[in-house]
Design an enzyme around this catalytic site. Structure first.
Site, PDB file in Angstrom:
ATOM      1  N   PRO A   1       0.794  -1.223   0.000  1.00 24.02           N
ATOM      2  CA  PRO A   1       0.000   0.000   0.000  1.00 24.02           C
ATOM      3  C   PRO A   1       0.831   1.281   0.000  1.00 24.02           C
ATOM      4  O   PRO A   1       1.831   1.392   0.704  1.00 24.02           O
ATOM      5  CB  PRO A   1      -0.812  -0.098   1.296  1.00 24.02           C
ATOM      6  N   ASN A   2       0.396   2.200  -0.816  1.00 22.12           N
ATOM      7  CA  ASN A   2       0.914   3.566  -0.931  1.00 22.12           C
ATOM      8  C   ASN A   2       2.267   3.673  -1.626  1.00 22.12           C
ATOM      9  O   ASN A   2       2.729   4.791  -1.865  1.00 22.12           O
ATOM     10  CB  ASN A   2       0.969   4.273   0.430  1.00 22.12           C
TER      11      ASN A   2
ATOM     12  N   ARG B   1       4.693  11.618  -1.882  1.00 21.79           N
ATOM     13  CA  ARG B   1       4.447  11.687  -0.438  1.00 21.79           C
ATOM     14  C   ARG B   1       5.758  11.709   0.334  1.00 21.79           C
ATOM     15  O   ARG B   1       6.688  10.980   0.013  1.00 21.79           O
ATOM     16  CB  ARG B   1       3.555  10.540   0.041  1.00 21.79           C
TER      17      ARG B   1
ATOM     18  N   TYR C   1      10.844   9.289   1.771  1.00 28.51           N
ATOM     19  CA  TYR C   1      10.811   8.326   0.664  1.00 28.51           C
ATOM     20  C   TYR C   1      11.531   8.797  -0.594  1.00 28.51           C
ATOM     21  O   TYR C   1      11.623   8.051  -1.558  1.00 28.51           O
ATOM     22  CB  TYR C   1       9.360   7.982   0.323  1.00 28.51           C
TER      23      TYR C   1
ATOM     24  N   ASN D   1       8.258  -5.205  -0.141  1.00 27.87           N
ATOM     25  CA  ASN D   1       8.092  -4.054   0.736  1.00 27.87           C
ATOM     26  C   ASN D   1       6.598  -4.009   1.031  1.00 27.87           C
ATOM     27  O   ASN D   1       5.815  -3.527   0.212  1.00 27.87           O
ATOM     28  CB  ASN D   1       8.551  -2.762   0.067  1.00 27.87           C
TER      29      ASN D   1
ATOM     30  N   ALA E   1       2.719  -0.420   5.077  1.00 32.84           N
ATOM     31  CA  ALA E   1       2.144  -0.447   6.430  1.00 32.84           C
ATOM     32  C   ALA E   1       1.700  -1.845   6.860  1.00 32.84           C
ATOM     33  O   ALA E   1       1.617  -2.122   8.059  1.00 32.84           O
ATOM     34  CB  ALA E   1       0.975   0.530   6.528  1.00 32.84           C
TER      35      ALA E   1
ATOM     36  N   GLU F   1      12.745  -8.882   2.780  1.00 34.78           N
ATOM     37  CA  GLU F   1      11.874  -7.760   3.153  1.00 34.78           C
ATOM     38  C   GLU F   1      12.698  -6.480   2.993  1.00 34.78           C
ATOM     39  O   GLU F   1      13.815  -6.395   3.493  1.00 34.78           O
ATOM     40  CB  GLU F   1      11.444  -7.946   4.611  1.00 34.78           C
TER      41      GLU F   1
ATOM     42  N   HIS G   1      12.595  -2.083   3.116  1.00 32.93           N
ATOM     43  CA  HIS G   1      11.922  -0.830   3.475  1.00 32.93           C
ATOM     44  C   HIS G   1      12.802   0.321   3.043  1.00 32.93           C
ATOM     45  O   HIS G   1      14.013   0.314   3.314  1.00 32.93           O
ATOM     46  CB  HIS G   1      11.653  -0.764   4.979  1.00 32.93           C
TER      47      HIS G   1
ATOM     48  N   ARG H   1      11.625   5.274  13.225  1.00 31.10           N
ATOM     49  CA  ARG H   1      10.425   6.077  12.988  1.00 31.10           C
ATOM     50  C   ARG H   1       9.440   5.910  14.143  1.00 31.10           C
ATOM     51  O   ARG H   1       9.823   5.536  15.243  1.00 31.10           O
ATOM     52  CB  ARG H   1       9.810   5.673  11.644  1.00 31.10           C
TER      53      ARG H   1
END
Length: 140
Positions: free
Chosen positions: A9-10, A17, A22, A71, A74, A95, A97, A104
């Protein structure tokens, strides 16, 4: 070797964003960067992005690839269904990120998918994806 690169997502909103977290490059830029490196490594990468958990799970269930880079966005922090789908795939999986999830917000510090992945790369931006496919290419 065929590697599936999944983004959750996103991630389709990269470049739009929180550029301080990012970066300014788009999802399309990310795909092109990975394709270029994959060509150098002599491997095939397929890409899949969805904002829907079930679509990500269904794609993993396809099991028509040798390795996986994911990735989860969320979903990293709470999707036990995604974790279970990843566990079903027994090939190597990394995985990734873009940001350092451990530096964070507190809710981002925990990954429920890490325990079923071969390794995790966080905080290295797009370079994390390249390191992941290089690692996986070495697993042939």
């Amino acid at each position: 070797m065929k590697i599936l690169v999944i983004n959750g997502p996103n991630l389709n909103m990269l470049g739009k964003r929180k550029s301080d977290i990012y970066g300014v490059l788009s999802y399309e830029d990310l795909v092109e960067i990975i394709k270029f490196r994959a060509q150098d490594l002599g491997i095939e990468c397929e890409f899949f992005q969805s904002n829907y958990e079930g679509e990500l799970i269904d794609r993993i269930h396809g099991l028509d690839f040798d390795a996986l880079v994911i990735n989860p966005g969320a979903l990293t922090h709470y999707s036990y269904a995604l974790r279970d789908a990843l566990e079903i795939f027994t090939g190597p999986k990394v995985e990734v990120h873009i940001s350092n999830i451990h530096a964070r917000e507190a809710f981002r510090n925990r990954s429920v998918v890490s325990s079923v992945c071969t390794g995790t790369i966080a905080g290295l931006g797009f370079t994390g994806y390249l390191l992941a496919i290089e690692f996986l290419a070495g697993q042939r």
